[in-house]
Design a protein around this motif. Structure first.
Motif, PDB file in Angstrom:
ATOM      1  N   UNK A 179       0.864  -1.185   0.000  1.00  0.00           N
ATOM      2  CA  UNK A 179       0.000   0.000   0.000  1.00  0.00           C
ATOM      3  C   UNK A 179       0.900   1.236   0.000  1.00  0.00           C
ATOM      4  N   UNK A 180       0.676   2.131  -0.954  1.00  0.00           N
ATOM      5  CA  UNK A 180       1.554   3.286  -1.130  1.00  0.00           C
ATOM      6  C   UNK A 180       0.747   4.573  -0.987  1.00  0.00           C
ATOM      7  N   UNK A 181       1.054   5.400   0.012  1.00  0.00           N
ATOM      8  CA  UNK A 181       0.424   6.721   0.077  1.00  0.00           C
ATOM      9  C   UNK A 181       1.020   7.632  -0.995  1.00  0.00           C
ATOM     10  N   UNK A 182       0.169   8.394  -1.679  1.00  0.00           N
ATOM     11  CA  UNK A 182       0.628   9.275  -2.752  1.00  0.00           C
ATOM     12  C   UNK A 182       0.437  10.724  -2.317  1.00  0.00           C
ATOM     13  N   UNK A 183       1.535  11.427  -2.152  1.00  0.00           N
ATOM     14  CA  UNK A 183       1.513  12.840  -1.805  1.00  0.00           C
ATOM     15  C   UNK A 183       1.252  13.667  -3.068  1.00  0.00           C
ATOM     16  N   UNK A 184       0.434  14.703  -2.952  1.00  0.00           N
ATOM     17  CA  UNK A 184       0.143  15.614  -4.069  1.00  0.00           C
ATOM     18  C   UNK A 184      -0.160  14.843  -5.358  1.00  0.00           C
ATOM     19  N   UNK A 249      -3.930  18.264   3.223  1.00  0.00           N
ATOM     20  CA  UNK A 249      -3.796  18.495   4.664  1.00  0.00           C
ATOM     21  C   UNK A 249      -3.063  17.360   5.360  1.00  0.00           C
ATOM     22  N   UNK A 250      -3.398  16.135   5.004  1.00  0.00           N
ATOM     23  CA  UNK A 250      -2.740  14.975   5.603  1.00  0.00           C
ATOM     24  C   UNK A 250      -1.291  14.872   5.133  1.00  0.00           C
ATOM     25  N   UNK A 256       5.528  17.444   7.826  1.00  0.00           N
ATOM     26  CA  UNK A 256       5.957  18.263   8.957  1.00  0.00           C
ATOM     27  C   UNK A 256       6.414  17.406  10.134  1.00  0.00           C
ATOM     28  N   UNK A 257       5.724  16.278  10.351  1.00  0.00           N
ATOM     29  CA  UNK A 257       6.031  15.428  11.505  1.00  0.00           C
ATOM     30  C   UNK A 257       7.237  14.523  11.283  1.00  0.00           C
ATOM     31  N   UNK A 258       7.470  14.135  10.025  1.00  0.00           N
ATOM     32  CA  UNK A 258       8.526  13.152   9.766  1.00  0.00           C
ATOM     33  C   UNK A 258       9.675  13.662   8.905  1.00  0.00           C
ATOM     34  N   UNK A 274       6.698  19.965  -4.260  1.00  0.00           N
ATOM     35  CA  UNK A 274       5.988  18.911  -4.984  1.00  0.00           C
ATOM     36  C   UNK A 274       4.542  19.317  -5.240  1.00  0.00           C
ATOM     37  N   UNK A 275       3.918  19.899  -4.238  1.00  0.00           N
ATOM     38  CA  UNK A 275       2.502  20.264  -4.342  1.00  0.00           C
ATOM     39  C   UNK A 275       2.271  21.286  -5.460  1.00  0.00           C
ATOM     40  N   UNK A 276       3.197  22.232  -5.633  1.00  0.00           N
ATOM     41  CA  UNK A 276       3.000  23.255  -6.651  1.00  0.00           C
ATOM     42  C   UNK A 276       3.351  22.766  -8.049  1.00  0.00           C
ATOM     43  N   UNK A 277       3.909  21.560  -8.152  1.00  0.00           N
ATOM     44  CA  UNK A 277       4.239  20.995  -9.450  1.00  0.00           C
ATOM     45  C   UNK A 277       5.576  21.496  -9.955  1.00  0.00           C
TER      46      UNK A 277
END
Length: 321
Positions: A179-184, A249-250, A256-258, A274-277
Protein backbone atom coordinates in the motif's frame (compact mmCIF):
# COMPACT_ATOMS: atom_id res chain seq x y z
CA UNK A 1 24.87 10.50 -24.50
CA UNK A 2 25.14 10.08 -28.27
CA UNK A 3 28.25 8.30 -29.52
CA UNK A 4 30.55 9.93 -32.06
CA UNK A 5 29.26 13.42 -31.25
CA UNK A 6 30.94 16.32 -33.03
CA UNK A 7 33.91 17.44 -30.96
CA UNK A 8 32.87 21.10 -30.87
CA UNK A 9 34.54 21.76 -27.51
CA UNK A 10 37.93 20.35 -28.49
CA UNK A 11 40.64 21.57 -26.12
CA UNK A 12 38.41 24.00 -24.20
CA UNK A 13 39.04 24.06 -20.46
CA UNK A 14 35.70 23.94 -18.66
CA UNK A 15 35.38 24.10 -14.90
CA UNK A 16 32.43 22.31 -13.30
CA UNK A 17 31.74 23.79 -9.87
CA UNK A 18 29.85 21.20 -7.85
CA UNK A 19 30.69 18.75 -10.59
CA UNK A 20 30.72 15.60 -8.46
CA UNK A 21 26.94 15.41 -8.09
CA UNK A 22 24.38 13.53 -10.16
CA UNK A 23 23.99 16.13 -12.91
CA UNK A 24 27.67 17.05 -12.85
CA UNK A 25 28.76 13.47 -13.49
CA UNK A 26 26.47 13.11 -16.50
CA UNK A 27 27.48 16.53 -17.81
CA UNK A 28 31.14 15.59 -17.49
CA UNK A 29 30.60 12.58 -19.75
CA UNK A 30 28.93 14.76 -22.39
CA UNK A 31 31.67 17.39 -22.32
CA UNK A 32 34.45 14.82 -22.47
CA UNK A 33 32.80 13.24 -25.51
CA UNK A 34 32.90 16.66 -27.19
CA UNK A 35 36.63 16.99 -26.58
CA UNK A 36 36.63 19.40 -23.63
CA UNK A 37 39.23 19.38 -20.91
CA UNK A 38 37.57 19.35 -17.49
CA UNK A 39 38.48 20.70 -14.10
CA UNK A 40 35.96 19.37 -11.60
CA UNK A 41 35.65 21.47 -8.46
CA UNK A 42 33.99 20.24 -5.30
CA UNK A 43 34.26 20.31 -1.53
CA UNK A 44 34.82 16.56 -1.96
CA UNK A 45 37.03 16.30 -5.06
CA UNK A 46 37.75 12.62 -4.41
CA UNK A 47 34.19 11.90 -5.57
CA UNK A 48 35.23 12.89 -9.10
CA UNK A 49 37.69 10.03 -9.42
CA UNK A 50 35.05 7.88 -11.13
CA UNK A 51 34.91 10.44 -13.95
CA UNK A 52 38.62 10.41 -14.73
CA UNK A 53 38.62 7.05 -16.59
CA UNK A 54 35.96 8.42 -18.97
CA UNK A 55 38.43 10.79 -20.62
CA UNK A 56 41.89 10.53 -22.08
CA UNK A 57 45.04 10.83 -20.01
CA UNK A 58 45.21 14.33 -18.54
CA UNK A 59 41.78 15.35 -19.85
CA UNK A 60 40.27 15.64 -16.36
CA UNK A 61 41.55 17.43 -13.26
CA UNK A 62 40.03 17.67 -9.80
CA UNK A 63 40.32 20.58 -7.39
CA UNK A 64 38.96 21.43 -3.94
CA UNK A 65 36.44 24.28 -4.16
CA UNK A 66 34.09 25.92 -1.67
CA UNK A 67 31.74 28.56 -3.08
CA UNK A 68 31.72 30.38 0.26
CA UNK A 69 35.53 30.80 0.04
CA UNK A 70 36.37 32.97 -3.02
CA UNK A 71 40.11 32.25 -2.88
CA UNK A 72 39.42 28.61 -3.78
CA UNK A 73 37.46 29.76 -6.83
CA UNK A 74 40.29 31.99 -8.06
CA UNK A 75 42.64 29.02 -8.10
CA UNK A 76 40.14 26.71 -9.80
CA UNK A 77 39.30 29.20 -12.57
CA UNK A 78 42.86 29.94 -13.68
CA UNK A 79 43.03 29.56 -17.46
CA UNK A 80 39.38 28.49 -17.77
CA UNK A 81 37.51 29.06 -21.03
CA UNK A 82 34.13 28.45 -19.41
CA UNK A 83 32.58 27.74 -16.01
CA UNK A 84 29.43 25.83 -15.15
CA UNK A 85 27.96 26.32 -11.69
CA UNK A 86 26.02 23.25 -10.53
CA UNK A 87 26.07 23.90 -6.80
CA UNK A 88 22.74 23.43 -5.05
CA UNK A 89 21.30 22.13 -1.79
CA UNK A 90 18.02 21.57 0.03
CA UNK A 91 19.33 22.16 3.54
CA UNK A 92 21.80 24.37 5.36
CA UNK A 93 22.61 28.00 4.56
CA UNK A 94 21.00 28.06 1.13
CA UNK A 95 21.70 31.72 0.48
CA UNK A 96 25.42 31.22 1.06
CA UNK A 97 25.44 28.23 -1.28
CA UNK A 98 22.98 28.94 -4.11
CA UNK A 99 22.05 32.58 -3.52
CA UNK A 100 24.97 34.89 -2.81
CA UNK A 101 27.29 31.94 -3.38
CA UNK A 102 26.24 31.72 -7.03
CA UNK A 103 27.09 35.38 -7.46
CA UNK A 104 30.56 34.81 -6.00
CA UNK A 105 31.17 32.00 -8.47
CA UNK A 106 30.11 34.17 -11.40
CA UNK A 107 32.22 37.12 -10.22
CA UNK A 108 35.30 34.93 -9.83
CA UNK A 109 34.79 33.47 -13.31
CA UNK A 110 34.54 36.99 -14.77
CA UNK A 111 37.73 38.13 -13.05
CA UNK A 112 39.54 34.99 -14.25
CA UNK A 113 38.65 35.84 -17.86
CA UNK A 114 36.25 33.00 -18.62
CA UNK A 115 34.40 33.71 -21.86
CA UNK A 116 31.29 31.73 -20.96
CA UNK A 117 29.32 30.97 -17.80
CA UNK A 118 26.35 28.62 -17.37
CA UNK A 119 24.41 28.65 -14.13
CA UNK A 120 22.22 25.66 -13.30
CA UNK A 121 19.11 26.88 -11.49
CA UNK A 122 15.74 25.08 -11.38
CA UNK A 123 12.23 25.32 -12.76
CA UNK A 124 10.20 26.90 -9.98
CA UNK A 125 12.83 29.45 -8.98
CA UNK A 126 10.80 32.30 -7.47
CA UNK A 127 12.05 35.25 -5.46
CA UNK A 128 8.61 35.55 -3.82
CA UNK A 129 8.43 31.91 -2.74
CA UNK A 130 7.99 30.98 0.90
CA UNK A 131 10.24 27.99 0.30
CA UNK A 132 13.90 28.85 0.84
CA UNK A 133 15.07 26.55 -1.95
CA UNK A 134 13.00 28.25 -4.67
CA UNK A 135 13.66 31.73 -3.27
CA UNK A 136 17.44 31.35 -3.11
CA UNK A 137 17.52 29.76 -6.57
CA UNK A 138 15.94 32.94 -7.93
CA UNK A 139 18.30 35.11 -5.88
CA UNK A 140 21.21 33.14 -7.30
CA UNK A 141 20.08 33.81 -10.87
CA UNK A 142 19.96 37.56 -10.20
CA UNK A 143 23.38 37.51 -8.51
CA UNK A 144 24.90 35.61 -11.43
CA UNK A 145 23.58 38.02 -14.06
CA UNK A 146 24.70 41.02 -12.02
CA UNK A 147 28.27 39.67 -11.91
CA UNK A 148 28.38 38.09 -15.39
CA UNK A 149 25.74 39.65 -17.68
CA UNK A 150 26.53 37.27 -20.57
CA UNK A 151 25.85 34.24 -18.38
CA UNK A 152 23.25 31.69 -19.47
CA UNK A 153 20.74 30.39 -16.93
CA UNK A 154 19.33 26.88 -17.31
CA UNK A 155 16.35 25.76 -15.28
CA UNK A 156 16.02 21.98 -15.39
CA UNK A 157 12.90 20.20 -14.32
CA UNK A 158 13.31 17.04 -12.22
CA UNK A 159 16.19 15.08 -13.73
CA UNK A 160 15.79 11.35 -14.23
CA UNK A 161 18.23 8.57 -15.08
CA UNK A 162 18.99 5.00 -14.12
CA UNK A 163 21.12 6.29 -11.22
CA UNK A 164 18.87 9.14 -10.04
CA UNK A 165 17.51 9.66 -6.54
CA UNK A 166 13.97 10.47 -7.68
CA UNK A 167 12.59 7.60 -9.77
CA UNK A 168 14.60 5.17 -7.67
CA UNK A 169 13.06 6.49 -4.45
CA UNK A 170 9.54 5.81 -5.75
CA UNK A 171 10.63 2.47 -7.22
CA UNK A 172 12.09 1.32 -3.92
CA UNK A 173 8.96 2.22 -1.96
CA UNK A 174 6.67 0.55 -4.49
CA UNK A 175 8.78 -2.60 -4.44
CA UNK A 176 8.77 -2.74 -0.64
CA UNK A 177 5.16 -1.97 0.34
CA UNK A 178 1.78 -3.26 -0.89
CA UNK A 179 0.00 0.00 0.00
CA UNK A 180 1.55 3.29 -1.13
CA UNK A 181 0.42 6.72 0.08
CA UNK A 182 0.63 9.28 -2.75
CA UNK A 183 1.51 12.84 -1.80
CA UNK A 184 0.14 15.61 -4.07
CA UNK A 185 -1.39 13.07 -6.49
CA UNK A 186 -2.65 15.66 -9.00
CA UNK A 187 0.54 17.78 -9.08
CA UNK A 188 2.11 17.88 -12.54
CA UNK A 189 5.76 17.05 -13.20
CA UNK A 190 7.72 17.33 -16.44
CA UNK A 191 10.80 15.18 -15.78
CA UNK A 192 13.71 15.50 -18.19
CA UNK A 193 16.31 12.84 -19.04
CA UNK A 194 19.57 13.95 -17.47
CA UNK A 195 21.57 13.28 -20.65
CA UNK A 196 19.23 15.57 -22.61
CA UNK A 197 19.84 18.32 -20.05
CA UNK A 198 23.60 17.67 -20.25
CA UNK A 199 23.47 17.94 -24.04
CA UNK A 200 21.68 21.28 -23.66
CA UNK A 201 24.43 22.72 -21.46
CA UNK A 202 27.08 21.45 -23.87
CA UNK A 203 25.27 23.06 -26.81
CA UNK A 204 25.25 26.38 -24.96
CA UNK A 205 28.96 26.11 -24.20
CA UNK A 206 29.69 25.35 -27.85
CA UNK A 207 28.06 28.64 -28.94
CA UNK A 208 28.10 30.96 -25.90
CA UNK A 209 27.80 34.21 -27.87
CA UNK A 210 24.57 33.00 -29.51
CA UNK A 211 22.91 32.25 -26.18
CA UNK A 212 24.46 34.98 -23.99
CA UNK A 213 22.10 36.39 -21.37
CA UNK A 214 19.29 33.90 -22.08
CA UNK A 215 17.37 31.68 -19.68
CA UNK A 216 16.33 28.19 -20.79
CA UNK A 217 13.78 25.85 -19.24
CA UNK A 218 14.87 22.23 -19.67
CA UNK A 219 11.82 19.98 -19.41
CA UNK A 220 10.74 16.62 -20.76
CA UNK A 221 8.23 16.01 -23.57
CA UNK A 222 5.20 15.36 -21.34
CA UNK A 223 3.56 16.42 -18.11
CA UNK A 224 2.85 13.56 -15.72
CA UNK A 225 0.82 13.67 -12.52
CA UNK A 226 2.43 12.27 -9.38
CA UNK A 227 -0.29 9.59 -9.20
CA UNK A 228 0.33 8.56 -12.82
CA UNK A 229 4.08 8.45 -12.21
CA UNK A 230 3.55 5.98 -9.37
CA UNK A 231 1.34 3.79 -11.55
CA UNK A 232 3.87 3.76 -14.39
CA UNK A 233 6.65 2.73 -12.05
CA UNK A 234 4.53 -0.05 -10.57
CA UNK A 235 3.72 -1.32 -14.06
CA UNK A 236 7.41 -1.33 -15.03
CA UNK A 237 8.13 -3.33 -11.89
CA UNK A 238 5.32 -5.76 -12.64
CA UNK A 239 3.76 -5.12 -9.24
CA UNK A 240 0.12 -4.69 -8.28
CA UNK A 241 -0.13 -2.00 -5.63
CA UNK A 242 -2.87 -0.10 -3.82
CA UNK A 243 -2.24 3.62 -4.15
CA UNK A 244 -3.91 5.86 -1.57
CA UNK A 245 -4.11 9.44 -2.81
CA UNK A 246 -3.72 11.65 0.25
CA UNK A 247 -5.44 15.02 0.73
CA UNK A 248 -3.05 17.95 0.98
CA UNK A 249 -3.80 18.50 4.66
CA UNK A 250 -2.74 14.98 5.60
CA UNK A 251 0.29 15.03 3.31
CA UNK A 252 1.49 18.32 4.76
CA UNK A 253 1.09 17.04 8.31
CA UNK A 254 3.07 13.88 7.56
CA UNK A 255 5.87 15.91 5.97
CA UNK A 256 5.96 18.26 8.96
CA UNK A 257 6.03 15.43 11.50
CA UNK A 258 8.53 13.15 9.77
CA UNK A 259 10.46 15.31 7.30
CA UNK A 260 13.24 16.02 9.78
CA UNK A 261 14.01 12.32 10.28
CA UNK A 262 16.99 10.72 8.47
CA UNK A 263 15.76 8.93 5.36
CA UNK A 264 12.35 10.60 5.34
CA UNK A 265 10.93 10.72 1.80
CA UNK A 266 9.90 14.40 2.00
CA UNK A 267 10.74 17.43 4.12
CA UNK A 268 8.18 20.22 4.52
CA UNK A 269 9.90 22.34 1.88
CA UNK A 270 10.11 19.43 -0.55
CA UNK A 271 6.43 18.75 0.03
CA UNK A 272 5.59 22.37 -0.77
CA UNK A 273 7.62 22.20 -3.97
CA UNK A 274 5.99 18.91 -4.98
CA UNK A 275 2.50 20.26 -4.34
CA UNK A 276 3.00 23.26 -6.65
CA UNK A 277 4.24 20.99 -9.45
CA UNK A 278 7.31 21.27 -11.64
CA UNK A 279 6.56 22.10 -15.25
CA UNK A 280 7.95 24.53 -17.80
CA UNK A 281 6.16 27.87 -18.05
CA UNK A 282 6.35 27.87 -21.83
CA UNK A 283 7.38 31.52 -21.75
CA UNK A 284 11.09 30.77 -22.13
CA UNK A 285 13.14 28.88 -24.73
CA UNK A 286 13.79 25.22 -24.04
CA UNK A 287 15.40 22.12 -25.46
CA UNK A 288 13.84 22.57 -28.89
CA UNK A 289 15.60 25.92 -29.33
CA UNK A 290 18.88 24.11 -28.68
CA UNK A 291 18.12 21.49 -31.32
CA UNK A 292 17.38 18.74 -28.79
CA UNK A 293 14.40 16.39 -28.91
CA UNK A 294 13.80 15.24 -25.32
CA UNK A 295 13.32 11.56 -24.65
CA UNK A 296 10.27 10.41 -22.63
CA UNK A 297 10.44 8.59 -19.33
CA UNK A 298 8.53 5.58 -20.70
CA UNK A 299 11.37 4.92 -23.14
CA UNK A 300 13.50 3.74 -20.21
CA UNK A 301 11.33 2.53 -17.31
CA UNK A 302 10.88 -1.11 -18.35
CA UNK A 303 14.62 -1.57 -18.78
CA UNK A 304 15.80 0.40 -15.75
CA UNK A 305 13.36 -1.03 -13.21
CA UNK A 306 14.01 -4.71 -13.87
CA UNK A 307 16.01 -4.88 -10.64
CA UNK A 308 12.90 -3.87 -8.67
CA UNK A 309 10.81 -6.79 -9.98
CA UNK A 310 10.05 -9.67 -7.67
CA UNK A 311 12.72 -11.92 -9.15
CA UNK A 312 14.79 -9.23 -10.79
CA UNK A 313 15.92 -10.00 -14.31
CA UNK A 314 14.86 -13.63 -13.84
CA UNK A 315 11.24 -12.70 -13.21
CA UNK A 316 8.66 -12.23 -15.95
CA UNK A 317 7.03 -8.83 -15.99
CA UNK A 318 3.30 -8.92 -15.37
CA UNK A 319 0.83 -6.11 -15.68
CA UNK A 320 -0.50 -4.97 -12.30
CA UNK A 321 -4.24 -5.07 -11.92
Amino acid sequence: MVKNRERDLEGKLIVLVGGTGFFGTHLAQELLARGARLRIGSRHPERAFTVKPLGNLGQTQTVAVDVTKPHTLAVAFTGADAVVNLVGAFAGNLDAVQGKGAGLVAAAAKVAGASAFVHVSAIGADIESKVAYARTKAAGEAAVLAAFPEAVIVRPSILFAQDDAFINMFAGLIAAFPVIPVFAPTAKLQPVFVDDAAEAVAAILAAPAVHAGKTFELAGPEQISVADLNRRIAQAEGRGRLFVELPDGISGAIAALTGWLPGAPLSTDQWQLLKQGNVASGALPGLAELGIKPRPLDLFLDRWLVRFRKYGRFGAKTRPA
